[in-house]
Design a protein around this motif. Structure first.
Motif, PDB file in Angstrom:
ATOM      1  N   GLY A 165      -0.987 -20.939 -16.401  1.00 51.42           N
ATOM      2  CA  GLY A 165      -1.162 -19.499 -16.251  1.00 51.42           C
ATOM      3  C   GLY A 165      -1.989 -18.865 -17.353  1.00 51.42           C
ATOM      4  N   GLU A 166      -2.223 -19.555 -18.459  1.00 48.44           N
ATOM      5  CA  GLU A 166      -3.034 -19.017 -19.556  1.00 48.44           C
ATOM      6  C   GLU A 166      -4.491 -19.470 -19.454  1.00 48.44           C
ATOM      7  OE1 GLU A 166       0.002 -18.666 -23.284  1.00 48.44           O
ATOM      8  OE2 GLU A 166      -0.801 -20.660 -22.875  1.00 48.44           O
ATOM      9  N   ARG A 167      -4.776 -20.328 -18.501  1.00 44.65           N
ATOM     10  CA  ARG A 167      -6.114 -20.883 -18.371  1.00 44.65           C
ATOM     11  C   ARG A 167      -7.047 -19.901 -17.679  1.00 44.65           C
ATOM     12  NH1 ARG A 167      -5.444 -27.134 -17.530  1.00 44.65           N
ATOM     13  NH2 ARG A 167      -7.658 -26.981 -17.951  1.00 44.65           N
ATOM     14  N   ALA A 168      -8.332 -20.133 -17.797  1.00 52.69           N
ATOM     15  CA  ALA A 168      -9.334 -19.244 -17.212  1.00 52.69           C
ATOM     16  C   ALA A 168      -9.115 -19.110 -15.710  1.00 52.69           C
ATOM     17  CB  ALA A 168     -10.732 -19.791 -17.494  1.00 52.69           C
ATOM     18  N   PRO A 169      -9.325 -17.925 -15.176  1.00 52.32           N
ATOM     19  CA  PRO A 169      -9.125 -17.735 -13.737  1.00 52.32           C
ATOM     20  C   PRO A 169     -10.103 -18.536 -12.887  1.00 52.32           C
ATOM     21  CG  PRO A 169      -9.954 -15.721 -14.767  1.00 52.32           C
ATOM     22  CD  PRO A 169      -9.688 -16.696 -15.861  1.00 52.32           C
TER      23      PRO A 169
ATOM     24  N   VAL B  31     -10.773 -21.728 -13.158  1.00 50.28           N
ATOM     25  CA  VAL B  31     -10.400 -23.125 -12.927  1.00 50.28           C
ATOM     26  C   VAL B  31      -9.657 -23.231 -11.599  1.00 50.28           C
ATOM     27  CG1 VAL B  31     -10.271 -23.701 -15.395  1.00 50.28           C
ATOM     28  CG2 VAL B  31      -8.207 -23.032 -14.205  1.00 50.28           C
ATOM     29  N   PRO B  32      -9.764 -24.377 -10.923  1.00 42.79           N
ATOM     30  CA  PRO B  32      -9.046 -24.550  -9.655  1.00 42.79           C
ATOM     31  C   PRO B  32      -7.542 -24.325  -9.832  1.00 42.79           C
ATOM     32  CG  PRO B  32     -10.574 -26.355 -10.017  1.00 42.79           C
ATOM     33  CD  PRO B  32     -10.541 -25.553 -11.279  1.00 42.79           C
ATOM     34  N   GLU B  33      -6.896 -23.870  -8.776  1.00 40.33           N
ATOM     35  CA  GLU B  33      -5.472 -23.524  -8.843  1.00 40.33           C
ATOM     36  C   GLU B  33      -4.612 -24.697  -9.314  1.00 40.33           C
ATOM     37  OE1 GLU B  33      -1.819 -21.963  -5.996  1.00 40.33           O
ATOM     38  OE2 GLU B  33      -3.877 -21.934  -5.218  1.00 40.33           O
ATOM     39  N   ASP B  34      -4.872 -25.904  -8.786  1.00 36.86           N
ATOM     40  CA  ASP B  34      -4.047 -27.045  -9.186  1.00 36.86           C
ATOM     41  C   ASP B  34      -4.229 -27.372 -10.669  1.00 36.86           C
ATOM     42  OD1 ASP B  34      -6.641 -27.919  -8.674  1.00 36.86           O
ATOM     43  OD2 ASP B  34      -6.004 -29.885  -7.958  1.00 36.86           O
ATOM     44  N   THR B  35      -5.414 -27.114 -11.210  1.00 39.29           N
ATOM     45  CA  THR B  35      -5.655 -27.318 -12.636  1.00 39.29           C
ATOM     46  C   THR B  35      -4.991 -26.217 -13.448  1.00 39.29           C
ATOM     47  OG1 THR B  35      -7.758 -28.392 -12.167  1.00 39.29           O
ATOM     48  CG2 THR B  35      -7.460 -27.550 -14.393  1.00 39.29           C
ATOM     49  N   GLY B  36      -5.101 -24.984 -12.987  1.00 43.28           N
ATOM     50  CA  GLY B  36      -4.519 -23.845 -13.689  1.00 43.28           C
ATOM     51  C   GLY B  36      -3.008 -23.884 -13.774  1.00 43.28           C
ATOM     52  N   ASN B  37      -2.380 -24.642 -12.890  1.00 45.38           N
ATOM     53  CA  ASN B  37      -0.919 -24.754 -12.902  1.00 45.38           C
ATOM     54  C   ASN B  37      -0.420 -25.782 -13.914  1.00 45.38           C
ATOM     55  OD1 ASN B  37      -0.611 -22.818 -10.921  1.00 45.38           O
ATOM     56  ND2 ASN B  37      -0.753 -24.298  -9.264  1.00 45.38           N
ATOM     57  N   LEU B  38      -1.336 -26.418 -14.611  1.00 42.58           N
ATOM     58  CA  LEU B  38      -0.967 -27.423 -15.610  1.00 42.58           C
ATOM     59  C   LEU B  38      -1.384 -26.946 -16.995  1.00 42.58           C
ATOM     60  CD1 LEU B  38      -2.309 -30.561 -13.727  1.00 42.58           C
ATOM     61  CD2 LEU B  38       0.077 -29.854 -13.947  1.00 42.58           C
ATOM     62  N   PRO B  39      -0.698 -27.410 -18.050  1.00 40.39           N
ATOM     63  CA  PRO B  39      -1.109 -27.028 -19.394  1.00 40.39           C
ATOM     64  C   PRO B  39      -2.400 -27.743 -19.800  1.00 40.39           C
ATOM     65  CG  PRO B  39       0.677 -28.613 -19.511  1.00 40.39           C
ATOM     66  CD  PRO B  39       0.497 -28.267 -18.061  1.00 40.39           C
ATOM     67  N   LEU B  40      -3.148 -27.120 -20.695  1.00 40.54           N
ATOM     68  CA  LEU B  40      -4.309 -27.771 -21.300  1.00 40.54           C
ATOM     69  C   LEU B  40      -3.798 -28.476 -22.549  1.00 40.54           C
ATOM     70  CD1 LEU B  40      -7.340 -28.302 -21.450  1.00 40.54           C
ATOM     71  CD2 LEU B  40      -7.552 -26.175 -22.754  1.00 40.54           C
TER      72      LEU B  40
END
Length: 103
Positions: free
Chosen positions: A19-23, A25-34
């Motif tokens: 949820g803190e990742r850039a908007p 990025v794909p949804e499945d990527t954004g749901n994971l931590p960096l």
């Protein structure tokens, strides 16, 4: 497992949570931590796996994170052998060195 000052270790740290990742990025990527995993030399006198420490990388950067492993090995490879790629490589070498009579 313990590590002592100057020993090669790998640390881990969460840089951005879900949820803190850039908007963009794909949804499945954004749901994971960096996550960050990086290796370097331990700067503390002694530490255990799981403890928060500071390391110095080979490039001289100082980075904080939790020790994940002590004296980690390299586990990467280039995958399985693919006969078609080997054949293409030989054909390309011939062509680049002028040994291909079809051209």
């Amino acid at each position: 497992m313990s590590a002592i000052k100057g020993q090669w270790v790998q640390i881990h740290r969460i840089l951005l949570g879900p949820g803190e990742r850039a908007p963009s990025v794909p949804e499945d990527t954004g749901n994971l931590p960096l996550e960050l995993r990086i290796r370097g030399y331990l700067l503390e006198e002694k530490a255990e796996v799981g403890e928060l420490v500071t390391i110095e990388t080979a490039a001289g950067r100082k980075v904080h994170g939790k020790i994940e492993s002590v004296e980690p090995s390299h586990e990467h490879n280039f995958g399985d052998y693919i006969p078609e790629l080997a054949e293409a490589g030989m054909e390309l070498t011939k062509w680049l060195t002028g040994g291909d009579e079809d051209e």
